[in-house]
Design an enzyme around this catalytic site. Structure first.
Site, mmCIF file in Angstrom:
data_model
loop_
_atom_site.group_PDB
_atom_site.id
_atom_site.type_symbol
_atom_site.label_atom_id
_atom_site.label_comp_id
_atom_site.label_asym_id
_atom_site.label_seq_id
_atom_site.Cartn_x
_atom_site.Cartn_y
_atom_site.Cartn_z
ATOM 1 N N GLU A 158 -0.633 -9.318 -0.648
ATOM 2 C CA GLU A 158 -2.036 -9.614 -0.309
ATOM 3 C C GLU A 158 -2.919 -9.579 -1.561
ATOM 4 O OE1 GLU A 158 -1.741 -6.507 2.794
ATOM 5 O OE2 GLU A 158 -2.760 -7.949 4.067
ATOM 6 N N GLU A 191 4.734 -5.248 6.915
ATOM 7 C CA GLU A 191 3.916 -4.197 7.548
ATOM 8 C C GLU A 191 4.375 -3.865 8.961
ATOM 9 O OE1 GLU A 191 2.682 -6.645 5.660
ATOM 10 O OE2 GLU A 191 0.931 -5.951 4.551
ATOM 11 N N ALA A 214 0.866 -1.181 0.000
ATOM 12 C CA ALA A 214 0.000 0.000 0.000
ATOM 13 C C ALA A 214 0.902 1.231 0.000
ATOM 14 C CB ALA A 214 -0.896 -0.028 1.224
ATOM 15 N N GLY A 232 0.743 -5.075 0.969
ATOM 16 C CA GLY A 232 -0.516 -5.117 0.213
ATOM 17 C C GLY A 232 -0.341 -5.711 -1.179
HETATM 18 N N1 CAA Z 1 4.641 3.184 -0.654
HETATM 19 C C1 CAA Z 1 5.038 4.333 -1.195
HETATM 20 N N2 CAA Z 1 6.182 4.480 -1.897
HETATM 21 C C2 CAA Z 1 6.942 3.381 -2.030
HETATM 22 C C3 CAA Z 1 6.595 2.145 -1.495
HETATM 23 C C4 CAA Z 1 5.365 2.056 -0.781
HETATM 24 N N3 CAA Z 1 4.910 0.913 -0.268
HETATM 25 N N4 CAA Z 1 7.559 1.240 -1.784
HETATM 26 C C5 CAA Z 1 8.480 1.912 -2.499
HETATM 27 N N5 CAA Z 1 8.119 3.203 -2.649
HETATM 28 C C6 CAA Z 1 8.846 4.268 -3.332
HETATM 29 C C7 CAA Z 1 10.021 4.753 -2.504
HETATM 30 O O1 CAA Z 1 9.595 5.669 -1.518
HETATM 31 C C8 CAA Z 1 10.893 5.363 -3.572
HETATM 32 O O2 CAA Z 1 10.382 6.631 -3.882
HETATM 33 P P1 CAA Z 1 11.422 7.879 -4.117
HETATM 34 O O3 CAA Z 1 12.254 7.473 -5.311
HETATM 35 O O4 CAA Z 1 10.488 9.020 -4.406
HETATM 36 O O5 CAA Z 1 12.214 8.004 -2.867
HETATM 37 C C9 CAA Z 1 10.638 4.456 -4.780
HETATM 38 O O6 CAA Z 1 9.428 3.774 -4.517
HETATM 39 C C10 CAA Z 1 11.727 3.415 -4.958
HETATM 40 O O7 CAA Z 1 11.875 2.726 -3.723
HETATM 41 P P2 CAA Z 1 13.302 2.556 -2.971
HETATM 42 O O8 CAA Z 1 14.195 3.724 -3.266
HETATM 43 O O9 CAA Z 1 13.003 2.256 -1.539
HETATM 44 O O10 CAA Z 1 13.844 1.275 -3.738
HETATM 45 P P3 CAA Z 1 14.786 0.116 -3.170
HETATM 46 O O11 CAA Z 1 15.146 -0.719 -4.353
HETATM 47 O O12 CAA Z 1 15.882 0.679 -2.332
HETATM 48 O O13 CAA Z 1 13.848 -0.735 -2.175
HETATM 49 C C11 CAA Z 1 11.793 -1.867 -1.531
HETATM 50 C C12 CAA Z 1 12.705 -1.388 -2.694
HETATM 51 C C13 CAA Z 1 12.505 -2.979 -0.735
HETATM 52 C C14 CAA Z 1 10.531 -2.391 -2.163
HETATM 53 C C15 CAA Z 1 11.499 -0.665 -0.586
HETATM 54 O O14 CAA Z 1 11.026 0.432 -1.371
HETATM 55 C C16 CAA Z 1 10.481 -0.939 0.484
HETATM 56 O O15 CAA Z 1 10.808 -1.531 1.515
HETATM 57 N N6 CAA Z 1 9.220 -0.493 0.266
HETATM 58 C C17 CAA Z 1 8.172 -0.558 1.285
HETATM 59 C C18 CAA Z 1 7.652 -1.984 1.459
HETATM 60 C C19 CAA Z 1 6.601 -1.994 2.547
HETATM 61 O O16 CAA Z 1 6.805 -1.672 3.698
HETATM 62 N N7 CAA Z 1 5.368 -2.445 2.146
HETATM 63 C C20 CAA Z 1 4.246 -2.550 3.053
HETATM 64 C C21 CAA Z 1 3.410 -1.295 2.992
HETATM 65 S S1 CAA Z 1 2.122 -1.280 4.200
HETATM 66 C C22 CAA Z 1 0.866 -2.208 3.489
HETATM 67 O O17 CAA Z 1 1.003 -2.749 2.411
HETATM 68 C C23 CAA Z 1 -0.400 -2.276 4.302
HETATM 69 C C24 CAA Z 1 -1.347 -3.356 3.870
HETATM 70 O O18 CAA Z 1 -1.258 -4.496 4.303
HETATM 71 C C25 CAA Z 1 -2.474 -3.080 3.009
#
Ligand code: CAA
Length: 258
Positions: free
Chosen positions: A112, A132, A65, A109
Site C-alpha cells: 500500500e 491482510e 504493518a 501495508g
Molecule cells: N510485522 C511484524 N513482524 C514481521 C512482519 C510484520 N508484518 N513480517 C515479518 N516480520 C518478522 C517476523 O515475525 C520475523 O521475526 P522473528 O525473526 O523475530 O521471528 C522476521 O520478520 C522474519 O520473518 P519470517 O521469519 O516470517 O521470514 P520468512 O522469510 O519465513 O517469511 C514473510 C517472510 C513471507 C514476509 C513473512 O514474514 C510474512 O508473511 N510476514 C507477514 C506479512 C503480512 O501479513 N503482512 C500484512 C500485515 S497487516 C497490514 O499490513 C495492515 C495494513 O494494511 C496497513
C-alpha cells in the site's frame, strides 16, 4: 539528519530514503512512519533535491504493518488515535516525484505504501501481495482502492481474497510497476532514472504529478481542463523559454534551479 528506522543517501539532486528495520522485514511501525514523514517533508522543501527514491532492503521493501505492534490494538486505539491516518499518508503530500524501488517482499501495508509512490520500479526478486485477510483484517492503507485501480478488479480481488503473491514479471504485465530490473542493478538503475528526471525542470515535474493525480480524483473533462491551465500558465516561464530555445538552438537545455 539521523533516523532510527531509515537510512538516507543523496546522489546529486536525488535523495534515497531506505526503510531499515532488517530484523522485522521492514515491518512498518509508528516510529518508522513518523520518521518517513519527516524525511519526505525535509527533502520536499530542500532546493538541492528534485527527486526522492523510496526503497527497502534486498529481502523486503516492507512486509506490511507491524503485526507485533498491532496485535492488542482495539477500536479505541485505532479509531480515536487515527491509526494509519495519523502518519502513513504524508507521502501523498510530497510535491516532487517519488519513485518506489522494490526488491523482495512488498506485502500488506508495504504494498500500500509502495502504491502511494508516483511509480514503481521492481527488482526481479520483488513479490507483491495483500495478505491482510490471513491476519484477520482488511487492508487499511488503501489496498482495496489503489490495487484495483492499478491492476484491475479481477487480479486485485484474487490477490486480496486468496493472498496470492505476484512476482515482478506479473506486476509489470499488469501495470503495477513500470520496469523490472535485475536485483543486483536495482539501485544503480533507479538512481539513474531519478537523475534523468532531476535534470528536468522540477517546477514542471510538480505540475505533471499534480495533474496525473487529478486523473484518479475527477472526471476526464475536468481533468483535461486542469491540465490545460498548467499548460497555458507554462508559457513565459523560464522553463518554457529555456526548453524551447534549447531545442531550436540544438543544445541541451539547462533547467538548473527551474
Ligand atoms: N510485522 C511484524 N513482524 C514481521 C512482519 C510484520 N508484518 N513480517 C515479518 N516480520 C518478522 C517476523 O515475525 C520475523 O521475526 P522473528 O525473526 O523475530 O521471528 C522476521 O520478520 C522474519 O520473518 P519470517 O521469519 O516470517 O521470514 P520468512 O522469510 O519465513 O517469511 C514473510 C517472510 C513471507 C514476509 C513473512 O514474514 C510474512 O508473511 N510476514 C507477514 C506479512 C503480512 O501479513 N503482512 C500484512 C500485515 S497487516 C497490514 O499490513 C495492515 C495494513 O494494511 C496497513
Amino acid at each position: 539528519m539521523q533516523y532510527q528506522d531509515l537510512l538516507i543517501e543523496t546522489h546529486g539532486k536525488v535523495a534515497v530514503i531506505r526503510l531499515n528495520r532488517p530484523k522485522a522485514m521492514n515491518a512498518l511501525n509508528d516510529n518508522m512512519m513518523n520518521e518517513l514523514g519527516e524525511a519526505l517533508y525535509a527533502f520536499d522543501k530542500d532546493p538541492a533535491v528534485n527527486v526522492i527514491v523510496l526503497t527497502g532492503s534486498e529481502k523486503a521493501f516492507a512486509a506490511g504493518a507491524d503485526i507485533a505492534a498491532m496485535v492488542n490494538y482495539d477500536y479505541q486505539e485505532t479509531h480515536t488515535n487515527n491509526y494509519i491516518g495519523r502518519n502513513w499518508e504524508h507521502i501523498l503530500n510530497v510535491r516532487k516525484p517519488v519513485i518506489g524501488a522494490v526488491a523482495g517482499y512488498c506485502l500488506g501495508g508495504g504494498c500500500e505504501l509502495a502504491m502511494m509512490c508516483d511509480f514503481l520500479v521492481a527488482a526481479d526478486s520483488a513479490k507483491f501481495g495483500q495478505p491482510e485477510i490471513k491476519v484477520g483484517v482488511t487492508p487499511g492503507a488503501g489496498g482495496t482502492q489503489r490495487l484495483p485501480r492499478a491492476i484491475g478488479k479481477s487480479k486485485a480481488m484474487d490477490m486480496l481474497l486468496t493472498t496470492r503473491m505476484i512476482d515482478a514479471a506479473e506486476a509489470e504485465r499488469t501495470g503495477l510497476v513500470s520496469r523490472v530490473i535485475p536485483a543486483e542493478k536495482l539501485m544503480e538503475e533507479v538512481v539513474a532514472i531519478a537523475q534523468q528526471i532531476a535534470e528536468m525542470p522540477v517546477s514542471v515535474a510538480i505540475q505533471i504529478k499534480d495533474a496525473v493525480n487529478q486523473a484518479f480524483e475527477t472526471t476526464l473533462s475536468q481533468g483535461v481542463r486542469y491540465e490545460r491551465r498548467y499548460f497555458h500558465a507554462g508559457f513565459g516561464t523560464p522553463a518554457q523559454r529555456e526548453g524551447m530555445n534549447a531545442f531550436l538552438e540544438k543544445r541541451k537545455p539547462n533547467f538548473e534551479g527551474l
